[in-house]
Design an enzyme around this catalytic site. Sequence first.
Site, PDB file in Angstrom:
ATOM      1  N   LYS A 168      40.177 109.722 119.133  1.00 40.62           N
ATOM      2  CA  LYS A 168      38.843 110.311 119.267  1.00 40.62           C
ATOM      3  C   LYS A 168      37.824 109.226 119.601  1.00 40.62           C
ATOM      4  O   LYS A 168      37.965 108.094 119.155  1.00 40.62           O
ATOM      5  CB  LYS A 168      38.420 110.943 117.931  1.00 40.62           C
ATOM      6  N   ARG A 220      47.107 122.158 113.499  1.00 41.41           N
ATOM      7  CA  ARG A 220      47.963 123.338 113.664  1.00 41.41           C
ATOM      8  C   ARG A 220      49.435 122.999 113.458  1.00 41.41           C
ATOM      9  O   ARG A 220      50.225 123.851 113.064  1.00 41.41           O
ATOM     10  CB  ARG A 220      47.713 123.966 115.043  1.00 41.41           C
ATOM     11  N   GLU A 234      46.484 118.135 115.764  1.00 38.05           N
ATOM     12  CA  GLU A 234      47.460 117.876 114.710  1.00 38.05           C
ATOM     13  C   GLU A 234      47.417 118.901 113.587  1.00 38.05           C
ATOM     14  O   GLU A 234      48.418 119.173 112.940  1.00 38.05           O
ATOM     15  CB  GLU A 234      47.224 116.471 114.123  1.00 38.05           C
TER      16      GLU A 234
END
Length: 500
Positions: free
Chosen positions: A270, A344, A342
């Site tokens: 990110k 899910r 990640e």
Amino acid sequence: MAARLVVGGASEGVDAVAYLVERDGLQAVRERVPEAAAVVDAGDFEARLEQAVLLYRGGSPARVLLVGAGEGGEWFGEAERLRVATATAVKEAKRLKRVTSLGIVVPEKLLEAAAREGRGEEWALEQALVAADMANYVYSLKSRDKPHALGEIRVSPVPGGVEPGRVAEAAEAIAEGVRVARDIANAPPSRMNPEKVEETARSLAERLGLRIRVFHRGELESLGMGGILAVGRGSSVEPRLIVLESDGGGPTYAVVGKTVTFDSGGLDLKPPQYMLEMKYDKGGGAAAIGAVVAAARLRLPVKLVALIPAVENMPSGSSYKPLDVLEMYNGLRVEVGNTDAEGRLIMADALAYAAEKYKPKALIDLATLTGAAVIALGNHAAALMGNNEELLARVEKAAWRAGEPAWRLPMWPVYGKQLESKVADVNNVGGRPAGAITAAKFLEHFVGETAWAHLDIAGVAWVQEKGPWKPYYSQGGATGWGVRTLIELLREETQTRREG
Ligand code: BES
Ligand code: MN
Ligand code: ZN
């Protein structure tokens, strides 16, 4: 520390008293509190929500707060108006360092309106106290100059038939659940990594007599939990699946809470400004743990099983990679389109396990799952999806009643097409359009026939730029969103069951 919550005696023997005032109650408060006349007549106190005026007088208590309670018809309802006013009183009072006890006097008309909308006067008083405690919450790791908070909060009046002790006990139970959730979610990522989440859950289990079971790497491998293992692989702290249970007898409900103790994105790293919020990616699991704490203390006649997949999503030489194909607990093979999707993956294993092992009456999950849920609804409601209309209606009602609005998004089969994979059964990402929905469609593959409701709390699990703005979140940081919804749902379910 939590304040002592008390029903009754709000206007005497406290350091400060707050009178909640509705728009049409300005005249009445003028009579009840003569010192209020001047400010009311000057027009500086109009009883608006979130408005508060501090007065001093010769009598006792010397400090008097006039707190606006607005008027009927707010979009969030009457009970919420009561919560907002109560929380405003606490927020103002706790600014005064010499004040450790506060009494809150609620207009009978407001209490009745809240009671009618919800589940009676005891419930309304309890909700007022929970909101008060939430407003009194402080989270601080300062080594000096700890922020001030109240030690005791009382509410009055006590209408006929109301049992003060029972109400206070229930309020303290729910308030503690919310505190536990906020503490876990607020904790810095290295102070609350998967190992520390386990420790926290274990100490709660010991204190409250809960059953706990924790699966570590070896067991996750034998169970075939490819999602949890893959996401956890990049971290030096091993992933685990924590199962915490409050057994009050009665039907089984399972709640799965996303617990990514830090979401760096993994190899799909990110950018810094997004990463800066990702200690809150454990907010779903935090709420699930908080709900079990509250359910146990309330002695709810249900078996509530919280499943907490706890991982740290990190980039490293051992990380899982984009294009990897994972085999999940239910045998489904998933192609990794993005390592930042990640949540899910860990939820999938926990959901499939919960459905198969516990066959719960309802399976509910809470997850800070998608940025898309924030884009869709902002910071004022959780996104609600699932596979069972009746359950969804019940969850939606409970959420609104609890002061945690939820809004439904569609789950049409066509959205599932976005997840198609050439090499595996399904991809873990479905592109930008409808990102909150495609994440839910992904989860749907893992719940089988179990009645399931999914709450994407990405927009509401902590206080962001635009909200949630309620004064009971005035501390900022984690909100504990989900604890009150789950408790409201379970109480509603057990009540209907008793009647039926
Ligand atoms: N934890 C994030 C979701 C999130 C983002 C919550 C912002 C709150 C605020 C989640 O793991 C994530 O990174 N989701 C991605 C999915 C995408 C790669 C398909 C997202 O939403 O961008
Ligand atoms: Mn992510
Ligand atoms: Zn995440």
